[in-house]
Design an enzyme around this catalytic site. Structure first.
Site, PDB file in Angstrom:
ATOM      1  CD  GLU A 124      25.754  26.232  69.572  1.00 49.22           C
ATOM      2  OE1 GLU A 124      25.855  27.421  69.231  1.00 49.22           O
ATOM      3  OE2 GLU A 124      25.203  25.867  70.608  1.00 49.22           O
ATOM      4  N   GLY A 264      18.778  31.011  63.608  1.00 47.65           N
ATOM      5  CA  GLY A 264      18.599  32.456  63.473  1.00 47.65           C
ATOM      6  C   GLY A 264      19.960  33.113  63.287  1.00 47.65           C
ATOM      7  CB  ALA A 265      22.155  34.850  64.569  1.00 50.30           C
ATOM      8  CD  GLU A 267      26.600  31.216  70.448  1.00 49.68           C
ATOM      9  OE1 GLU A 267      25.696  31.274  69.601  1.00 49.68           O
ATOM     10  OE2 GLU A 267      26.660  30.336  71.331  1.00 49.68           O
ATOM     11  CG  ASN A 268      30.526  31.647  64.658  1.00 51.41           C
ATOM     12  OD1 ASN A 268      30.378  30.494  64.986  1.00 51.41           O
ATOM     13  ND2 ASN A 268      29.788  32.230  63.708  1.00 51.41           N
ATOM     14  CG  HIS A 300      20.492  35.444  71.848  1.00 49.34           C
ATOM     15  ND1 HIS A 300      19.791  34.891  72.892  1.00 49.34           N
ATOM     16  CD2 HIS A 300      21.249  34.448  71.339  1.00 49.34           C
ATOM     17  CE1 HIS A 300      20.117  33.619  73.011  1.00 49.34           C
ATOM     18  NE2 HIS A 300      20.997  33.313  72.074  1.00 49.34           N
ATOM     19  CD  GLU A 301      23.127  34.662  68.168  1.00 43.86           C
ATOM     20  OE1 GLU A 301      24.087  34.035  68.660  1.00 43.86           O
ATOM     21  OE2 GLU A 301      21.976  34.182  68.087  1.00 43.86           O
ATOM     22  CG  HIS A 304      25.619  33.559  72.982  1.00 46.46           C
ATOM     23  ND1 HIS A 304      25.411  32.750  74.066  1.00 46.46           N
ATOM     24  CD2 HIS A 304      24.609  33.273  72.107  1.00 46.46           C
ATOM     25  CE1 HIS A 304      24.323  32.003  73.864  1.00 46.46           C
ATOM     26  NE2 HIS A 304      23.822  32.303  72.693  1.00 46.46           N
ATOM     27  CD  GLU A 323      22.006  29.288  73.135  1.00 49.15           C
ATOM     28  OE1 GLU A 323      21.327  30.329  73.151  1.00 49.15           O
ATOM     29  OE2 GLU A 323      23.049  29.166  72.450  1.00 49.15           O
TER      30      GLU A 323
HETATM   31 ZN   LIG Z   1      22.069  31.555  71.714  1.00 50.80          ZN
END
Ligand SMILES: [Zn+2]
Length: 877
Positions: A124, A264-265, A267-268, A300-301, A304, A323
């Protein structure tokens, strides 16, 4: 200025692709210096008969190209730096490509790269085009199958999205693994990890009884530090089932922590990749804030998976669709895990510091931007945090049940699709029978609205007339604005102890004591009847809209609201408003040469907060701290960094002088209790004690240094250690250097902890801070190629309002030099660091000229990236 200005991409030009790729089989032969990627795609024409297929690709060496298993004649394809164009194609075909890439040389950390010997990906927004030629856009959804082959000794773990379908050994010490993800996804959700990693595992049973394996992969030796993330993950999975009815869908869910990561991270699908900073935690290496952040980011991830993966964005102008919504979801998860009132205060502080600042400057843009040069520059506080506030307002307008109806409809209607913000809003209209035409302006208009509230009470008729006026300033590209649809949550606070119902003129039933007014006009009047006494107005409760709420109130009224408002957020807000007025006045008097004096009403009000502090530690800690220097700078024009710093210090010293005994008693009473646990109650206790430490050491005497040093040396956890060091770093005392050396030696082999050590030194108000920062840039622990190190040192220094804005410009030059050097290595992070200069217009002429100078030097840099060009030219323009 460069002449070949990068081209802007506009939302109005969106067109669906002429072809669709519906399946892709990837085969990776991994080698840091020459990785071969074979791709087999099934392609269908969906547009014009004569349209060419344009695939994007960057830094790829094309080694093979076949259509329907036959070589393509050179007349039918063209390759340049950014695309592979194929013409003369049938309506349906298989496309085979073979490309070679060099992951070890990839310092941008986009696409496939190597971090400490581990292959990992970040796709991303547009990283997949650095892996292979593809329709690298979110509206092409395909089923991915990924086979990975690598040296077994060096890369025993081989991971990709979906479920593992096959694995085994090969000749020459190599092995392979094949993964299949049955859920069609865009390329930005592709992930691959290969390396020598340890892991922890657990299991989650979903609400329908399916068993899901959970794995978190980390560097060997870090396994025990991943248990909190695992615990957070299981709580997030459960919460999403309860709050949104969302269940996990694959057989396995994996997280991998890596040390070099731009975000930060990520979400794959089924394989989240994390910056180790927001995953690893143990009491002696992570603070309470780290624990809270890990909990929030893991959630959060994971969230997603539904809001981003199962339903994704049609194009990058819809970024806030996934987001803003997912931030809103993680904020509410954290609020449910911890304290809702305190979480709201923390979120609003971030919003004001980052988003309000962005909205007031040259980088202002709507939650749904209309144009960009590089989408990487739009992973902003506006898209994320303001985007979340917009969802919060929808929730307020339709109520919790209406909100759930709307989200249920959204998941039912759009599962498996790439959709738009418009589709999302439409679900709220359809599920609730409401017209949200005007509300959509929140996505289109940039700038922070101001809502002025004026109340008039008539003691004879017992009526209270409330006038609300809204205004929205001009922002770049948007000179004229229309009134917005704003939910204003409010209540009355009686001067006596009773509650006052809110009944509007013409209503038959007696109203509740809190209600939401809908402001839709530039000016609107609301008349409340049967109001028994003149009340205090509590407006914008819970921060019901991302706006500046302005209401005329005396210092005494604000102190009364601080003590008695039924809404905890507005109790805090009243205190912040009172402190801000006091501090700006102090800063302005210092500016004119008079020593600032603290205000007695505020100092007394703090005494009342202290008296009730034991009732809610975390909330009291928030109530006791005045706004930060950065926040105050947004309220003073021109902002004077020295006067603001001195005023804030003087206020803290005055409060400490008035309530010293109480702070000391409370500090002692809250002393360490038993074994460390990261739960909210224990964290709140530590936070309040550390706020007390700030006041107990405010005088910065020998005694203060001794107390801070003892606090540091007796600490049993990272939170308290950092609080001790933060107190010492303000003081020019011998204990300070000794403690920093001690800390360094103790954590010399832990880069994440050394990040804190660097950040603290970079945030010191002492005059030698810039020299210290320059010196730390040569420290072996600093590495300009690792975004965590850069953010820890340079990011923290940019946020040091006093020293970054040093009058001679040396702070600006320090950051400017790093931004330009970093641009050649990692343009995405360089562009973010450059935002330090976004509010240059808020300062005096001399500072303005110095900051502008840095931007101009940056724009003249040969080979400037389009990322940095976009932000620097907008800022200086
Ligand atoms: Zn996100």
């Amino acid at each position: 200025m460069r002449t070949d200005e990068p081209r802007a991409i506009n939302l109005k030009d969106y067109r669906a692709p002429d072809f669709r790729i519906d399946t892709i089989a990837l085969d990776f032969a991994l080698d840091p210096d020459a990785t071969r990627v074979a791709a087999k795609m099934h392609v269908k024409r969906t547009g014009a008969k004569d349209a060419a297929l344009v695939l994007t690709g960057e830094k790829l060496k094309l080694l093979g190209l076949r259509v329907n298993n036959a070589d393509v004649s050179p007349a039918n394809y063209k390759v340049d730096d950014e695309t592979l164009t194929l013409s003369g194609l049938p309506d349906e075909f298989t496309l085979d490509t073979l490309t070679e890439i060099v992951p070890a040389a990839n310092t941008t950390l986009e696409g496939l790269y190597v971090s400490k010997g581990i292959f990992c990906t970040q796709c991303e927004a547009e990283g997949f085009r650095r892996i292979t030629y593809y329709l690298d856009r979110p509206d092409n959804l395909a089923v991915f199958t990924t086979r990975i082959e690598a040296d077994k000794g060096k890369y025993p773990v081989l991971l990709s999205n979906g479920n593992l379908i096959k694995s085994g050994d090969l000749d020459g010490g190599r092995h392979f693994a094949a993964w299949h993800d049955p859920f069609p996804k865009p390329s930005y959700l592709f992930a691959l990890v290969a390396g020598d990693l340890g892991h922890i595992e657990d299991r989650f049973t979903t609400m329908s009884g399916r068993k899901v394996d959970l794995r978190i992969y980390v560097e060997h030796g870090n396994e025990p530090r991943a248990t909190y993330a695992m615990d957070s993950l299981k709580r997030a999975m459960k919460w999403d089932e309860e709050a949104y009815g969302r269940e996990y869908d694959l057989d396995i869910f994996m997280i991998v922590a890596v040390s070099a990561f731009n975000f930060g991270a990520m979400e794959n699908k089924g394989l989240n990749i994390f910056n180790d900073k927001v995953l690893l935690a143990s009491p002696d290496t992570a603070t309470d804030d780290d624990y809270a952040r890990i909990e929030g980011v893991v959630a959060h991830e994971y969230f997603h998976n539904w809001t981003g993966d199962r339903i994704t964005c049609r194009d990058w102008f819809q970024l806030s669709l996934k987001e803003g919504l997912t931030v809103f979801r993680d904020q509410n998860f954290s609020a449910d895990m911890r304290s809702r009132g305190v979480k709201r205060i923390e979120d609003v502080k971030v919003l004001r510091m980052r988003q309000f600042q962005e909205d007031a400057g040259p980088l202002a843009h709507p939650v749904q931007p209309q144009s960009y040069i590089t989408i990487d520059n739009f992973y902003t506080a506006t898209v994320y945090e303001k985007g979340s506030e917009v969802i919060g307002m929808l929730n307020t307008l339709v109520g919790p049940e209406g909100y759930r109806k709307a989200t249920d409809l959204y998941f039912a209607r759009h599962d498996g699709q790439a959709v738009t913000i418009e589709d999302w809003v439409k679900c709220f209209e359809d599920a609730n029978g409401r017209d949200l035409s005007q509300f959509r302006l929140w996505y289109r208009q940039s700038g922070t609205p101001t809502i002025r509230a004026e109340g008039a009470y008539d003691a004879v008729t017992k009526k209270y007339a409330l006038t609300l006026k809204q205004s929205l300033p001009s922002t770049p590209g948007q000179p004229d604005k229309r009134p917005m649809h704003i939910p204003v949550r409010m209540g009355f606070v009686a001067k006596s102890a009773r509650g006052i119902p809110l009944t509007l003129e013409g209503e038959n039933a007696i109203g509740l004591e809190e209600r939401v007014l809908e402001l839709t006009e530039a000016e609107q009047r609301f008349v409340f009847v049967d109001v028994p006494e003149e009340p205090l107005l509590s407006i914008g409760r819970g921060f019901s809209a991302p706006a500046h709420f302005e209401v005329k109130a005396s210092a005494a009224d604000r102190a009364a609201l601080m003590a008695r408002d039924a809404d905890p957020f507005n109790r805090w807000e009243a205190g912040q408003a009172l402190a801000t007025n006091v501090l700006i006045e102090m800063a302005e008097t210092e500016h004119s040469g008079i020593a600032p004096r603290a205000d007695a009403i505020y100092v007394d009000a703090i005494g009342e907060v202290l008296a009730k502090a034991e009732a809610d530690h975390a909330f009291a800690a928030e109530m006791l701290m005045p706004p930060s220097e950065g926040e105050l700078a947004l309220k003073m024009q021109p902002a004077d960094p020295v006067a603001i710093h001195d005023a804030r210090n003087a206020l803290i010293t005055a409060i400490a002088a008035a309530h010293g005994e109480t702070f000391r008693t409370l500090y002692d009473k809250l002393g360490p209790a038993g074994t460390f646990t990261p739960d909210a109650a224990s964290a709140g206790r530590r936070r309040l004690r550390n706020v007390c430490l700030r006041y107990v050491t405010a005088a910065e005497t020998e005694d203060s240094a001794r107390i801070a040093d003892r606090h540091y040396r007796s600490a049993t956890n990272m939170t308290d250690m950092i609080a001790g060091l933060a107190a010492l770093v303000r003081m020019d005392r011998p204990e300070r250097d000794a403690a920093f050396v001690h800390f360094h030696d103790r954590f010399a082999d832990n880069p994440l902890v050394l990040d804190k050590w660097m950040s603290l030194q970079a945030s010191s108000p002492l005059p030698e801070t810039i020299a210290t920062v320059r010196k730390l840039m040569t420290h072996p622990a600093y590495d300009i190629k690792n975004p965590n190190r850069v953010r820890a040192l340079i990011g923290a220094f940019s946020a040091n309002h006093l020293r970054f804005h040093e009058a001679d410009g040396s702070g600006y030059a320090t950051v400017g030099d790093v931004v330009r050097a970093l641009d050649s290595i990692n343009p995405m992070v360089a562009a973010r660091m450059a935002a330090a200069f976004e509010n240059w217009r808020r300062y005096d002429d001399k500072r303005q000229a110095l900051m502008r100078g840095e931007l101009e030097t940056t724009l003249k840099k040969p080979g400037l990236s389009s990322n940095l060009f976009e932000v620097a030219s907008k800022m200086s323009g």
